[in-house]
Write a protein that holds these residues in place. Structure first.
Motif, mmCIF file in Angstrom:
data_model
loop_
_atom_site.group_PDB
_atom_site.id
_atom_site.type_symbol
_atom_site.label_atom_id
_atom_site.label_comp_id
_atom_site.label_asym_id
_atom_site.label_seq_id
_atom_site.Cartn_x
_atom_site.Cartn_y
_atom_site.Cartn_z
ATOM 1 N N GLU A 580 19.877 -8.603 -18.479
ATOM 2 C CA GLU A 580 19.258 -9.076 -17.242
ATOM 3 C C GLU A 580 20.070 -10.234 -16.641
ATOM 4 O OE1 GLU A 580 16.524 -7.981 -15.757
ATOM 5 O OE2 GLU A 580 15.587 -6.690 -17.263
ATOM 6 N N ASN A 581 20.922 -10.804 -17.470
ATOM 7 C CA ASN A 581 21.643 -11.989 -17.020
ATOM 8 C C ASN A 581 23.099 -11.907 -17.477
ATOM 9 O OD1 ASN A 581 22.331 -14.437 -16.070
ATOM 10 N ND2 ASN A 581 20.841 -15.601 -17.276
ATOM 11 N N PRO A 582 23.866 -11.052 -16.788
ATOM 12 C CA PRO A 582 25.222 -10.784 -17.279
ATOM 13 C C PRO A 582 26.139 -11.981 -17.232
ATOM 14 C CG PRO A 582 24.745 -9.514 -15.279
ATOM 15 C CD PRO A 582 23.507 -10.250 -15.632
ATOM 16 N N SER A 583 25.797 -13.022 -16.474
ATOM 17 C CA SER A 583 26.718 -14.153 -16.406
ATOM 18 C C SER A 583 26.381 -15.242 -17.429
ATOM 19 C CB SER A 583 26.755 -14.725 -14.986
ATOM 20 O OG SER A 583 25.452 -14.893 -14.509
#
Lengths: 1133, 496
Positions: A580-583
């Motif tokens: 959900e939070n690739p960074s």
């Protein structure tokens, strides 16, 4: 199974005597019309002669011996105690005959009793063939088979019977792909019969098929995966319990196994109790296995290795970049130490060339002997005790054994306990019942390992966390050390975490427990003397538990926690990235503990058989034997696996899983547990008829009708009829042969028949399977059903027609005996993958679209070269030749399928053919190997997934064409020396894949690296590629995704001949003198023997440089053949 | 003796009878379609698990030669209009097989629905199966056959329309004609559409929900040139466009280019009417921008700058992203985080991508195009204005400033007043559509329908044009080549 010997009861009880005599009279009256021995009158007023028949070799009473008064033509058989009673008049001849023994005729001169000792008849014709369904007189038998006494082939100190047959039977090839306890050897009877299906023979123990706990495919056998430890079903059998082996080879011999007999049958018969005194036997084997030595292998020492490392350093591979790769050794440690500030403010190592040289010098001199560190002189003990006893009414055999191997490596050990209890009851004249209970329990420890994975990108196999001591020793370079200067364990880094092999082996292990129970019941009921009903039923339950314990101190667990720097957090693939939070940064999801992974396999198996057997002789000349039967088999298998996260071994066994590790796995569609079930249902009806005319001409025919659920629930595919017939001609019984004295026997045989096997396809109806479909977010994942295979209403069993012609003969008073067979086999309807239009929804289907042929010859030659009273020399040679050819296969394999070490299958080539990429020299500028690629161009890149295979070179078959053994026994008084040599030839082997695009600091390189390309011009003299330059590798990798070094591993340069001659065993045994035994007062027999197993590989291809031609070094749990010495003590009480 | 034989005979007969049941046990725990729920589970595999984007995009006029870049046969070969040499992921052969796999699942499901003792309980499943079967055939006929044309379709070769499960290893099939295939699609679609209900799905956006099924009907009738029906189904699919369009100039801009790709194909995004997740290197968005034969800066500027001229303003689509080098412009819409490892600890595995098969935007464009043909220019323009209000930077969705509003005269002026209103409007719609669906392969379908000529330059070293591949309106290379293996089913016309 023998239920003979009850006829005596008629006489002793006297009640039925007249009835029987009447019956005998009746039959002889009716069927004696053509008999030249017709008796003119009946004399019923004879004298009763009693006696006992014993076995000369074993001294035990013989039951079931046929005793006949030659004048009256009346007969009886001996009972379980070997006793008989027969009417005779003085001057009568009484004939004693028994299958497998030389018949004896005695003149009755009025003795009170006639005690007879029967000796075994020399030469193959006297033997009995035990098919598991019937016991047949070899003289009448027209099939191709071999019978072996366990005592003759037993290798003291080897616990697994499957490994003993190597070189003993012509046409049976056995390759010991791993010598780890429980791993099955690769066994082929007359070569491969199937392309994608099973090629292993059917094992039958005491008439019941021994089902495998897990089905291990041909390729899996040599994979080194933990499951291979369950591969050998016979590993639970105590070798000392075995009486004999019968190897059934052709269609006539295997016909009664019908649709499962295509690969041949190995029948094991275990010992039975005998009436008479108690016979107590003890066998003790004490063995030790020798550590492997570096001199046997092709690996650089640490000085040579350091020079390779410094080249790697010069070429840019060992810069500080290696710190972010996660795996580093000497150089990586140097960079760490250079950056480590000590409490006094100085650096652990000064950043000067001198300090660096001094640091490296220690490792260059280390010359670590990994074999010495990881292996040990093991001590293996095996104790086996058996008690045999019985009376007329009850015979009993009991045995128990204990096997304990404390481990050849520091990481393995095995214990095995077996129990065998067998009772036969003669309840009445007509009814016999028997019960057999066998149990075995195995406790084994192996180095922790996970299954290997085929990486189709590079075309190689990979295994994470491989700590198999043998492959570690072979693959880890000798500059690394296990201990530091202070004698403390020294760590290097793997997967970003500290690693020391000894620590890892202590903290990462597999514990295997196998329990195998069998209860078998047998019964026979005689309706009449000719007609008998037989029942055999067995239930078997096997359960194995495989616990993979990875403690919190192991490298494998610590790899999940390595997150000390941002660099490591980015590169460590064992950390968790929230989709959900690739960074966001990756995080640790195994904060505490290690793993507790468990796998359980279960098998429940029923086997029931009912049959009617009719045996009669008409008019002295017409022997008829009919068998009609029915069989029902049932096996349920279950496999369960579970991964336990966060188990704290050192902390009271608390489980502290982090929910995110489950989330990670579920998102990736790896459920942390699973369970599968397999159901096998089988039913069959069979009929067999044998007819012998005048004991010269024999006919044999079998029809069988099998049904199985394994093809799926379609009714049309389910049933299959198989059949066979054969004939044999006992030439030496012909009148024209009577005068040729030097020929003792001569028999010609021929057979033809259809046998079958279930192929690897089960889709006679559509196969729908469930799965969790892959979606990027866990909330969207659905359990779906997908079409695994479309229905194939034409699906059928794999089948073959076998023609066998054989001759058996014995010359010169049986001092020379031989058996020769030639055969031709046409396999058809074999399952193969076939490309289809895909319009139906499956573009690659499994169907009966392949055929193959095979042919071969086998010879057994046995001779008593010297046969004196005090000394003798007996020699036996077996050899089998087999060639296969795939005549039809629609599927075109990919390059990788054909070049891999296990071989691949292509039309017009043998089964498991080994192919190579054509090597075409080193690139003059870089020393990188080049090949003729799939397009016919010279290039370093070969597309392994291409199905354009025309540019590959065919090397040969992976399976040997010629296999055999040469056995010599020298006897002198009480000494006996046995020298046994095995050999195989005609196959090719892929050499160990030693070359890579890039090497890490861990890699051990073979000595070929001496001759590697170093500078332009070297390509003229060397075929060993250079070490690639780092910058060059980065450039070429990005442009072409080529793996030239991997291709080199699969090229024509990396193939060797598989031919070998091996001194398999040398054993010397000594029978303690009678006088000594008598003094002891209680001993009956005592023998001592010393055996050396695998002492010498006499010949193998030099290119192998120590690589064992039989062994597949696949890592995991695989181990090579060990050199072993065994002291064996046998005592009889 | 006789009685014994009799007993034995009875025993054996009983055993024979028992065998039938005994041998009917399946050998493993395979699934059986015993209730409607199981049929629904099977229908999750009734959608082609393959991507058409890589080859569609490379064949279309969205692709140019950068002179350098990643070489992949599924990118290079279509650009050269050569046959893709492998049948791996992203290849035309792979898509062909994926479609027929989906069709097989439909047919198996339909058989289960029709043979159930209570077929009335299988109506939802029947609806989904029929529509999904129509969809997969429709995609095949679009890519492998000539576009629908009332005069020639009755003789143009179609693709095999499969309506029953295959039960032999090799079965013969027939291509029949495009007209026949369209008839069959229409029949299945019209029979299935009324049965579709959103209530039957647990994850509706991965199945033919009511909106997606009607969107498919709208596309079908547009391609069939039945414009009234196209408008009708488009209106049923999305009655109100504004809240269902991608919020490019609001939420997407705020999400940022790194996280946007993960958001783009979510089920919570109302613009995604139907999604499918499949193995695809292209849709696993790391390579698509670095491919050598892909969107160049020149082409990107042509697409975006030309189409924006009518309204003025600036595209919110164009975030100025480049991947790796200035030569690789990209619109951040393909998710690059979905990589399935081969096992929990492997460092290799399969790349997955999620594809929006139907979006609100496409419904809007299809409706506008149909309206243009029906003469409803104002209705068409109204929808286009709604669209642009979500695409222009610094505009509040639904409140397009007067200066940026599209009018008939602006559109005709866009083409130098050389075209009539209808033609100009249709061309303008195609221009906007091309911009909206950059990277997504939709352009190729319009190239096929309107026989737009393609010319692909080949660039040598030093950025010199070394050759040009020109594909005229009737070039047979416009149609994909059927996989070689179909010859095994008796089909010999492979298009190329």
């Amino acid at each position: 199974m023998s239920f003979r010997g009850t006829d005596f009861q008629y006489f002793r009880q006297g009640k039925h005597k007249w009835a029987l005599l009447f019956a005998l009279t009746f039959f002889s009256a009716v069927f004696s019309i053509n008999s030249s021995y017709a008796v003119p009158f009946q004399d019923t007023a004879g004298i009763k002669v009693n006696g006992k028949v014993t076995d000369l070799e074993e001294g035990a009473p013989l039951a079931g011996v046929s005793v006949q008064n030659m004048r009256t033509r009346r007969g009886t058989v001996t009972n379980a105690a070997g006793n008989y009673s027969i009417d005779a008049a003085i001057g009568d001849s009484i004939r004693f005959s028994f299958a497998g023994k030389l018949p004896k005729t005695v003149l009755y001169t009025g003795q009170a009793s006639i005690n007879i000792e029967l000796t075994k008849s020399e030469g193959a014709l006297g033997e009995v063939i035990i098919t598991g369904f019937q016991n047949l007189d070899k003289k009448k038998f027209s099939g191709a088979s071999a019978s072996l006494k366990a005592s003759e082939v037993k290798i003291d100190g080897l616990p697994d019977v499957s490994k003993m047959l190597e070189g003993r039977v012509a046409g049976v090839s056995i390759q010991n792909v791993s010598s780890t306890f429980g791993a099955a050897p690769k066994i082929r009877i007359r070569g491969a019969t199937s392309i994608n299906g099973e090629n292993k023979p059917l094992w039958v123990v005491d008439g019941v098929v021994l089902e495998d706990l897990v089905n291990i495919s041909n390729d899996q056998l040599s994979s080194g995966d933990p499951t291979t430890l369950l591969g050998s079903s016979v590993a639970g059998i105590n070798v000392n319990d075995i009486e004999s082996f019968d190897i059934l080879k052709d269609a006539a011999a295997t016909a009664l196994y019908g649709a499962r007999a295509m690969n041949g049958v190995v029948v094991i018969t275990t010992k039975k109790g005998r009436a008479g005194r108690h016979v107590i036997s003890y066998t003790g084997n004490f063995s030790t296995q020798f550590k492997p030595l570096y001199t046997d292998y092709n690996i650089m020492n640490s000085v040579q290795q350091m020079s390779v490392l410094s080249e790697l350093d010069r070429k840019g591979w060992l810069t500080t970049n290696i710190l972010s790769s996660g795996d580093y050794g000497v150089y990586g440690k140097y960079y760490d130490l250079v950056n480590t500030v000590q409490p006094d403010g100085s650096f652990a190592i000064a950043n000067t060339p001198e300090a660096k040289r001094d640091y490296l010098l220690r490792y260059a001199k280390a010359n670590t002997d990994w074999f010495d560190i990881l292996f040990r002189q093991s001590f293996v003990q095996e104790h086996s005790l058996s008690i045999s006893s019985g009376t007329d009414k009850l015979q009993s055999f009991f045995s128990t054994s204990f096997y304990n191997d404390n481990g050849w490596t520091v990481a393995d050990n095995v214990k095995r306990y077996t129990l065998n209890f067998r009772n036969n009851y003669n309840i009445s004249d007509k009814l016999n019942v028997g019960f057999l209970t066998t149990a075995s329990y195995r406790q084994q420890q192996a180095p922790g390992t996970v299954s290997r994975n085929a990486n189709v990108v590079t075309g190689g196999f990979e295994r994470d966390f491989d700590i198999n001591p043998f492959s570690f020793a072979l693959n880890t370079n000798r500059t690394l050390t296990a201990y530091d200067d202070q004698g403390q364990r020294e760590n290097f880094t793997r997967n970003f975490a500290p690693f020391n092999i000894l620590t890892e082996l202590e903290n990462n292990r597999i514990k295997l427990n196998v329990i195998d129970l069998k209860l078998q019941g047998e019964a026979s009921y005689k309706f009449t003397k000719q007609l008998r009903y037989e029942f055999i039923g067995a239930i078997r339950y096997v359960r194995s538990t495989q616990e993979h314990e990875v403690t919190e101190n192991s490298n494998m667990a610590n790899a999940y926690r390595a997150a000390s720097t941002a660099e490591i957090r980015r590169n460590n693939r064992f950390l968790y990235q929230d989709p959900e939070n690739p960074s966001a940064e990756k995080v640790v999801v195994l904060p505490y503990g290690g793993f507790y992974n468990r796998q359980e396999d279960q098998l429940l198996n029923f086997d029931v058989r009912n049959s009617l057997n009719y045996v009669n002789t008409f008019a002295e000349k017409h022997d008829v034997n009919l068998l009609l039967g029915q069989q029902l088999k049932y096996s349920d298998r279950q496999r369960f696996n579970n991964t336990g996260y966060g188990y704290q071994y050192d902390n009271g066994g608390v489980a502290t899983p982090d929910f995110r590790i489950l989330k990670q796995n579920i998102e990736q569609n790896f459920p942390y547990y699973g369970m599968t079930k397999l159901y096998d249902r089988f039913a069959a009806f069979y009929f067999n008829a044998q007819y012998t005319y005048n004991s010269k001409y024999n006919l044999y025919a079998t029809v069988r009708y099998d049904g199985s659920n394994q093809l799926g629930s379609s009714r049309t595919a389910r049933w299959l009829p198989t059949w066979s017939f054969g004939g044999a001609w006992n030439v030496n019984d012909e009148n024209f042969m009577k005068n040729i004295k030097w020929i003792n026997y001569l028999k010609l045989r021929a057979s033809y028949g259809l046998t079958a096997s279930l192929g690897p396809a089960t889709n006679s109806n559509i196969i729908l399977r469930n799965q969790n479909i892959h979606r990027p977010f866990a909330s969207d994942i659905e359990t779906i059903i997908y079409i695994a295979n479309l229905a194939n209403t034409e699906l059928t069993w794999e089948k073959n027609y076998t023609t066998n012609i054989g001759v058996d003969f014995g010359f010169l008073n049986n001092r020379l005996s031989s058996s020769i067979d030639v055969y031709e086999r046409n396999s058809f309807d074999l399952i193969t993958l076939i490309k289809t239009s895909g319009i139906g929804g499956e573009s690659l289907k499994a169907g009966n679209y392949a055929d193959m042929t095979s042919h071969g010859a086998e010879i057994l030659l046995s001779g008593k070269i010297i046969d004196k009273k005090t000394w003798g020399w007996k020699s036996t040679i077996t050899a089998g030749y087999n060639e296969t050819k795939i005549t039809r296969a629609e599927y075109l394999p990919q390059i990788f399928d054909l070049v891999k070490a296990e071989g691949g299958n292509l039309k017009d080539y043998p089964v498991n053919g080994l192919f190579s990429i054509r090597y075409s020299g080193l690139d003059p500028n870089s020393g990188i190997p080049q090949f003729l690629n799939e397009k016919g161009e010279v290039s370093p890149a070969v597309y392994m997934q291409s199905d354009s295979v025309k540019n590959l070179k065919f090397e040969g078959s992976v399976d040997p064409k010629l296999t055999g053994g040469f056995n010599n026994t020298f006897t002198y008084k009480a000494f006996s020396l046995n020298i046994f040599v095995t050999f195989q030839a005609g196959n090719k082997i892929r050499l160990y894949p030693a070359f890579k695009n890039s090497y890490s600091e861990w890699d051990a390189t073979p000595k070929e690296f001496y001759d590697r390309w170093l500078m332009p011009g070297d390509q003229r003299t060397s075929n060993v590629p250079s070490i690639m330059d780092y910058y060059y590798a980065v450039l070429t990798n990005n442009a072409t995704s080529a793996y030239p070094y991997n291709n080199y591993n699969y090229s024509t340069e990396r193939v060797a001949k598989g031919d070998f001659i091996r001194l398999k065993t040398v054993s010397l045994s000594y029978q303690l003198p009678e006088t000594f035994i008598k003094k002891s007062g209680f001993l009956k027999t005592t023998a001592l023997s010393v055996a050396v197993i695998n002492p010498w590989l006499i010949y193998s291809d030099k290119k192998l440089q120590g690589q064992d031609p039989e062994f597949f070094n696949a890592g995991g749990v695989a181990q090579p053949l060990q050199r072993q010495i065994t002291l064996s003590l046998k005592a009889g009480l | 003796m006789k009685t014994t034989a009799l007993y034995l005979f009875i025993c054996i007969s009983l055993m024979m009878a028992g065998c039938k049941k005994y041998l009917e046990k399946e050998p493993d725990n395979r699934a059986k379609l015993t209730d409607p729920k199981k049929v629904s589970q099977l229908l999750a595999s009734a959608y082609p698990l393959g991507s058409y984007m890589a080859f569609n995009e490379a064949m279309s006029d969205n692709a140019g030669d950068k002179g350098t870049g990643t070489i992949d046969p599924t990118n290079r070969d279509p650009y050269y209009f050569e046959t893709v040499s492998n049948s791996d992921q992203d290849s035309p052969d792979n898509y062909w097989f994926a479609c027929y796999n989906a069709i097989a699942a439909c047919n198996e499901a339909l058989q289960a629905c029709n043979s159930a003792p209570d077929p009335e309980n299988y109506q939802d499943q029947k609806g989904e199966a029929l529509v999904a079967r129509a969809y997969a055939h429709f995609m095949l006929v679009t890519l492998y056959s000539k576009p629908y044309n009332p005069t020639t379709s009755s003789s143009d070769p179609g693709i095999p329309y499969v309506t029953e499960p295959e039960t032999t290893v090799i079965k013969l099939y027939d291509r029949k004609t495009v007209a026949y295939v369209y008839e069959q699609i229409e029949k299945d679609l019209l029979e299935g559409l009324p049965l579709i209900t959103d209530d039957s799905y647990t994850v509706p956006r991965y199945h033919f929900n009511e909106a997606a099924a009607n969107a498919f009907a709208a596309r079908f009738y547009l391609y069939k040139k039945d414009y009234a029906k196209a408008v009708q189904y488009a209106s049923t699919s999305i009655p109100v466009f504004l809240p269902n369009l991608r919020p490019w100039n609001t939420t997407y801009i705020a999400t940022g280019i790194n996280n946007l790709p993960a958001e783009y194909q979510k089920t919570t995004e109302p613009a995604n009417l139907l999604l499918v997740t499949c193995v695809s290197i292209y849709n696993y968005g790391l390579n698509y921008a670095t491919y050598r034969y892909a969107l160049t800066t020149t082409i990107k500027d042509e697409i975006l700058n030309t189409s924006i001229a009518v309204t003025g303003g600036a595209w919110a689509l164009d975030l100025g992203t480049f991947v790796g080098s200035q030569k690789n412009p990209a619109i951040p819409k393909l998710n690059y985080t979905d990589f399935a490892l081969a096992n929990p600890t492997a460092n290799y595995g399969l790349p997955y991508g999620t594809i929006s098969l139907f979006t609100t935007e496409e419904v809007l464009f299809n409706k506008a195009e149909a309206n243009a043909y029906l003469g409803n220019y104002d209705a068409a323009i109204a929808d286009l204005n709604t669209y642009m209000s979500t695409r222009l930077l610094n505009v509040t969705p639904g409140n397009l400033p007067a200066g940026n509003t599209i009018t008939q005269s602006k559109v005709t002026a866009h083409y130098g007043n050389s075209l009539n209103v209808q033609d100009a409007l249709v061309r303008y719609i195609l221009e906007l559509k091309r911009a909206e669906f950059i990277h997504e392969g939709m352009r190729w379908f319009d190239v096929l329908r309107y026989s737009i000529p393609i010319s692909h330059d080949l660039i040598g070293s030093g950025d010199v044009v070394t050759g040009t591949i020109t594909i005229g309106p009737d070039d047979k290379l416009r149609l994909l080549k059927l996989p070689d293996q179909v010859k095994l089913s008796g089909i010999n016309d492979l298009n190329r």
